[in-house]
Design an enzyme around this catalytic site. Structure first.
Site, PDB file in Angstrom:
ATOM      1  N   HIS A 185       0.818  -1.196   0.000  1.00 47.62           N
ATOM      2  CA  HIS A 185       0.000   0.000   0.000  1.00 47.62           C
ATOM      3  C   HIS A 185       0.864   1.263   0.000  1.00 47.62           C
ATOM      4  O   HIS A 185       0.614   2.202  -0.745  1.00 47.62           O
ATOM      5  CB  HIS A 185      -0.917   0.007   1.223  1.00 47.62           C
ATOM      6  CG  HIS A 185      -1.917   1.112   1.209  1.00 47.62           C
ATOM      7  ND1 HIS A 185      -3.084   1.015   0.492  1.00 47.62           N
ATOM      8  CD2 HIS A 185      -1.878   2.342   1.738  1.00 47.62           C
ATOM      9  CE1 HIS A 185      -3.743   2.153   0.619  1.00 47.62           C
ATOM     10  NE2 HIS A 185      -3.032   2.973   1.371  1.00 47.62           N
ATOM     11  N   GLU A 207      -1.815  -5.285  -4.313  1.00 44.41           N
ATOM     12  CA  GLU A 207      -2.530  -4.934  -3.097  1.00 44.41           C
ATOM     13  C   GLU A 207      -3.925  -5.552  -3.116  1.00 44.41           C
ATOM     14  O   GLU A 207      -4.393  -6.091  -2.116  1.00 44.41           O
ATOM     15  CB  GLU A 207      -2.609  -3.409  -2.972  1.00 44.41           C
ATOM     16  CG  GLU A 207      -3.188  -2.962  -1.648  1.00 44.41           C
ATOM     17  CD  GLU A 207      -3.622  -1.501  -1.667  1.00 44.41           C
ATOM     18  OE1 GLU A 207      -3.438  -0.830  -2.702  1.00 44.41           O
ATOM     19  OE2 GLU A 207      -4.166  -1.052  -0.650  1.00 44.41           O
ATOM     20  N   ASN A 503      26.744 -19.720  -6.003  1.00 49.44           N
ATOM     21  CA  ASN A 503      27.721 -20.794  -6.124  1.00 49.44           C
ATOM     22  C   ASN A 503      27.431 -21.891  -5.120  1.00 49.44           C
ATOM     23  O   ASN A 503      27.483 -23.068  -5.446  1.00 49.44           O
ATOM     24  CB  ASN A 503      29.128 -20.249  -5.862  1.00 49.44           C
ATOM     25  CG  ASN A 503      29.798 -19.832  -7.151  1.00 49.44           C
ATOM     26  OD1 ASN A 503      29.345 -20.211  -8.234  1.00 49.44           O
ATOM     27  ND2 ASN A 503      30.831 -19.041  -7.026  1.00 49.44           N
TER      28      ASN A 503
END
Lengths: 782, 147
Positions: A185, A207, A503
């Protein structure tokens, strides 16, 4: 506690929606959606910022209550007016808990009830979501808001990612859901404030979805999570475009379609779902480009802001207050010194007058008295009398002398007393000021420190995405998020960190099947940890994967012509592992889509080096790998040794100097064309720093040498310098934007007297020295 | 409309040079110049300009002019495109205003190699003033190589 300003700001906003004395609901939708909605949204945002979440939610529900029906009835107006009148009471009492509670109890149900009715109507509204036309964004008009916007949005994104992961693990957690909803919001409001439609659209739709989940109209599943994550990635990309001063209006049609499909409760068609899996790779790639690039020029040019804990500012304000008090005391002291100087003037003046008087008296005695007596003597002829007369005169002079001496003695004594008092006061003030200045400097440096959580919070997402793609089970453990580091350090650490973590996920942790075969738990663990030790930050990344095989590294390095088979033979396991930091080295047998990005560990090393830090890898086959990064707490302040080399001054960061020793000339021996020294039985190559820096060597008549021993990845080298000037804590200054890249120089500083001196890049010097000694070694053999 | 342009004028050797006044920040003198290792002759060093470290160029060397041992300590501080740098000069002459167009014929002392560093020549009181092209210099390889 809320400030007066905060309340006044809200009051101003209320005034704007207040049309005169009374609250009125806008007559039509346009009016409602424009200024009215903007003010209300701002108020809600302000409430969320101060954690008045329930109040904020309440007003939000109020808005919805109005938005959901087309006509505005009398009854509603009444509620509306009443609500804001009550809200004003909350303001009047400066957000007293009691008033807030009254508000919430009173209105909670009023709006909630209507909420349920509302649900059905929303589906109708969705249709109009389909056609959004994104306006061109006017950057210039919003330029002065951008700094804050970028900083805040970054925070919101980090927060969202962290919360999404939490929610994914615990879908029932309303607390987390609400915080996500609020974050979205705020994002919506912020993007509206700078008129950034493309971001606003995404935030708005997310939202709406979250709201449905909140209202339990929608059950959240992994599909929705994936789409929301994707949406966050889009938001990141938009933000990056803004940071890099590009057009932020990227194509969002695909994601909007996906978001809409959730809103319409339509399951995504199977076809599309498959397509989604295929594009996952693509998404990951896109995300890479979405990661902030700390090294990029554009990023540097943007004035970045930093959020500062008010407590830290208070500390500084206090110190500044102390300085002001000291200044007043100093003024008093100066006034006293002024008085003393006046006093001294008077004494000197008196002395002058006295001197004249003295001379005058003596002259009188000489000229008048004695000559008169001598005349008398001629008459009487008594020598004894003359003697008496002279004695009398001498006594007069003595009396005068003693009188003035004792008088001045007294006066000067009291002068000395006052003077000493004053001097002591001044000395005390000086000492006090030194302390405050030191503290002030430390506090200002503190302002640059932010919790490493800013970095760590991004990592769960990276592990989650990679684990999902690689079909591995990985648990991420985070320790020490609260450890604070310089903001720049944290930003520069981002790329290396992401790389190392990828990795670990890709090459480190094995697939669940492999792990079971090896007798390990199915789920791999990656642990990131931060801690402070001796004014340094130590960050470790640890996994319990398959480890790095030195033999494989050697093989690969030989294949890539990085080392010769002979070199490989003489290499220790540790040295072999260090090879991964060389440019152009990638230990993966085949390039995978995750870590094979053309950037390797050499970039990791470069970034850490830029931060004056170091990295060490230890690994054990099938047990796991530990990467240990050691960093200074702040990159703007370091301890250095100031040295003289060929009459020029340089600074060497103390962290690099293992020890400093003095050698007799004959302790340095020539082997072939290279010079070496013996340190506790170990033979170490030595080289003149002036030779590496290519500055004129001044005639070498020294019988003794000062050598700094530098150690890096278990290799030592001795650097000969002419003189040590001292040790000092210095502030690192940038060399400006023209001289960014000078060989063997990592920065500069300004000494007390205003002279600029350069800070040496010891890692670069070490490498040059190594290649020089190796070259001469080879020549020596040949 | 005639456009009047103002230039800061100074001497390098006995030759006159000019820089548009809007690109000049200030003129300073008597600042200690610290030489920079591993840099060519045309980088004279760095100075401490009120706490900011600023690079100082030796344009005589950059323009391949003869070197005389001038004792001047004057440095012109240029600010352009977010970049600050200094130029060490022999003598400050003053500000020239001119509405003339620049001619392209460079004085013979300036070689073909460096012509890109200049915008042209202006005649002021019968003397040629070579106008330096600061953007071109900032974009040249000679300067860019350190970025």
């Amino acid at each position: 506690m809320v400030s007066e300003n905060y309340i006044n700001e809200i009051k101003d906003l209320l005034k704007t929606i207040k049309k005169g004395e009374k609250y009125q609901i806008p007559k039509n939708k346009e009016e409602f959606n424009s200024i009215f909605l903007y003010c209300i949204e701002t108020i809600i945002g302000m409430l969320y910022i101060k954690d008045y979440n329930e109040l904020g939610d309440l007003i939000l529900n109020l808005i919805k209550y109005f938005q959901n029906e087309n006509n505005y009835k009398e009854e509603k107006l009444k509620i509306f007016t009443e609500f804001f009148n009550d809200f004003e009471k909350v303001l009047e009492t400066k957000f007293s808990e009691e008033q807030i509670r009254i508000q919430i109890i009173k209105y909670k149900d009023t709006f909630q009830k209507k909420e349920e009715v509302k649900g059905k109507e929303e589906t109708k509204k969705i249709e109009q979501y389909e056609e959004i036309e994104i306006k061109e964004w006017d950057r210039a008009a919003n330029e002065n808001l951008l700094g804050d916007f970028i900083e805040e949005t970054k925070e919101i994104i980090d927060n969202l990612e962290k919360s999404f992961i939490n929610l994914e693990n615990d879908a029932e957690n309303m607390e987390v859901l609400n915080s996500i909803f609020r974050a979205m919001h705020t994002l919506k409001g912020n993007s509206a404030a700078i008129d950034l439609q493309v971001l606003n659209t995404l935030a708005h739709k997310s939202e709406n979805i979250l709201d449905k989940v909140r209202m339990q109209e929608l059950k959240i599943d992994s599909n929705i999570f994936d789409i929301l994550f994707e949406c966050v990635d889009y938001i990141k990309r938009i933000l990056n475009k803004i940071i890099e001063k590009e057009n932020p209006n990227i194509d969002i049609s695909l994601i909007v379609k996906k978001l809409n499909s959730i809103l319409e409760k339509k399951p995504i068609e199977v076809e599309e779902a498959e397509a989604k899996i295929e594009t996952k790779k693509e998404i990951l790639e896109k995300k890479e480009s979405a990661e902030p690039k700390a090294g990029k020029k554009e990023v540097e040019q943007l004035t970045t802001s930093i959020r500062v804990n008010i407590k830290k500012l208070d500390t500084i304000m206090n110190l500044v207050g102390e300085i002001i008090i000291d200044k007043i005391r100093f003024n008093k002291d100066i006034m006293k010194f002024y008085e003393l100087s006046e006093m001294l003037k008077i004494i000197l003046n008196e002395l002058e007058i006295n001197k004249e008087e003295y001379i005058h008296t003596i002259n009188r005695i000489k000229n008048e008295d004695i000559s008169r007596h001598i005349k008398d003597m001629n008459k009487t002829g008594s020598l004894f009398k003359i003697q008496k007369i002279i004695n009398e005169q001498l006594e007069k002079i003595d009396a005068l002398n003693i009188k003035s001496i004792s008088m001045y003695n007294e006066k000067l004594k009291s002068f000395e007393e006052i003077f000493n008092d004053n001097l002591q006061q001044a000395m005390y003030l000086d000492e006090h000021l030194n302390l405050i200045i030191k503290e002030l400097r430390e506090s200002v440096m503190q302002l640059r420190l932010v919790p490493i959580a800013q970095l760590f919070d991004k990592m769960p997402r990276i592990i989650r995405d990679n684990a999902k793609l690689l079909k591995k089970k990985i648990k991420l453990e985070i320790i020490g998020s609260e450890v604070e580091l310089d903001k720049t350090v944290i930003e520069k650490l981002n790329d290396p960190f992401v790389h190392i973590l990828r990795n670990s996920a890709d090459h480190g942790i094995e697939t669940p099947e492999e792990r079971i075969k090896k007798g390990k738990p199915e789920e791999g663990i990656v642990r990131i940890k931060a801690e402070h030790k001796n004014n340094q930050a130590i960050i470790t990344i640890e996994d319990d994967g398959k480890g790095i095989d030195p033999e494989k590294i050697k093989e690969s390095a030989i294949k890539k012509n990085i080392i010769t088979p002979e070199q490989a033979k003489n290499m220790s396991d540790e040295e072999a592992i260090e090879l991964i930091f060389l440019p152009g080295f990638s230990s993966a047998e085949k390039v995978t889509e995750i870590s094979g990005r053309g950037v390797g560990m050499d970039v990791v090393l470069t970034n850490i080096k830029q931060l004056n830090g170091s990295i060490k890898v230890t690994s054990e086959i099938d047990k796991g790998t530990i990467m240990k990064i050691i960093l200074p707490l702040t990159i703007s302040l370091i301890n250095v040794q100031i040295v003289e080399i060929s009459k020029r001054l340089f600074a060497i960061p103390l962290t690099f100097i293992k020890e400093t020793i003095t050698l007799e000339k004959n302790e340095i021996k020539e082997i072939g064309s290279s010079t070496v020294m013996k340190l506790r039985g170990e033979i170490i190559p030595v080289i003149r720093l002036s030779k590496i820096l290519e500055i004129n060597n001044i005639e070498d008549n020294n019988e003794r040498y000062i050598v700094n021993i530098i150690e890096m990845s278990d290799k030592k080298i001795g650097l000969i310098i002419d003189k040590i000037i001292g040790h000092q804590e210095i502030v690192i200054k940038s060399l400006g934007n023209i001289l960014k890249n000078i060989k063997h120089i990592s920065g500069a500083t300004i000494l007390g007297e205003g002279t600029v001196i350069f800070i040496l890049d010891i890692m670069g010097i070490f490498n040059t020295a190594k290649s020089i000694t190796e070259r001469s070694k080879n020549l020596g053999v040949a | 409309m005639i456009e009047i342009k103002k230039y800061i004028c100074f001497k390098l050797n006995e030759q006159l040079f000019g820089i548009p006044i809007e690109q000049i920040k200030e003129v300073v003198s008597n600042l200690e110049i610290t030489p920079v290792i591993h840099t060519p002759d045309y980088i004279k060093g760095v100075i401490n300009l009120r706490g900011e470290i600023v690079v100082v160029f030796d344009f005589k060397s950059l323009f391949l002019l003869k070197k005389n041992n001038s004792l001047s300590e004057k440095i012109i501080i240029v600010y352009y495109d977010n970049k600050t740098f200094g130029i060490i000069i022999d003598e400050m002459i003053g500000i020239y205003s001119s509405d003339e167009n620049l001619s392209n014929t460079l004085p013979p002392t300036l070689s073909e190699e460096v012509k890109n560093y200049f915008s042209g020549v202006l005649i002021y009181q019968k003397k040629p003033v070579t106008i330096i092209n600061i953007p071109n210099i900032l974009n040249s390889e000679a300067v860019k190589r350190f970025e």
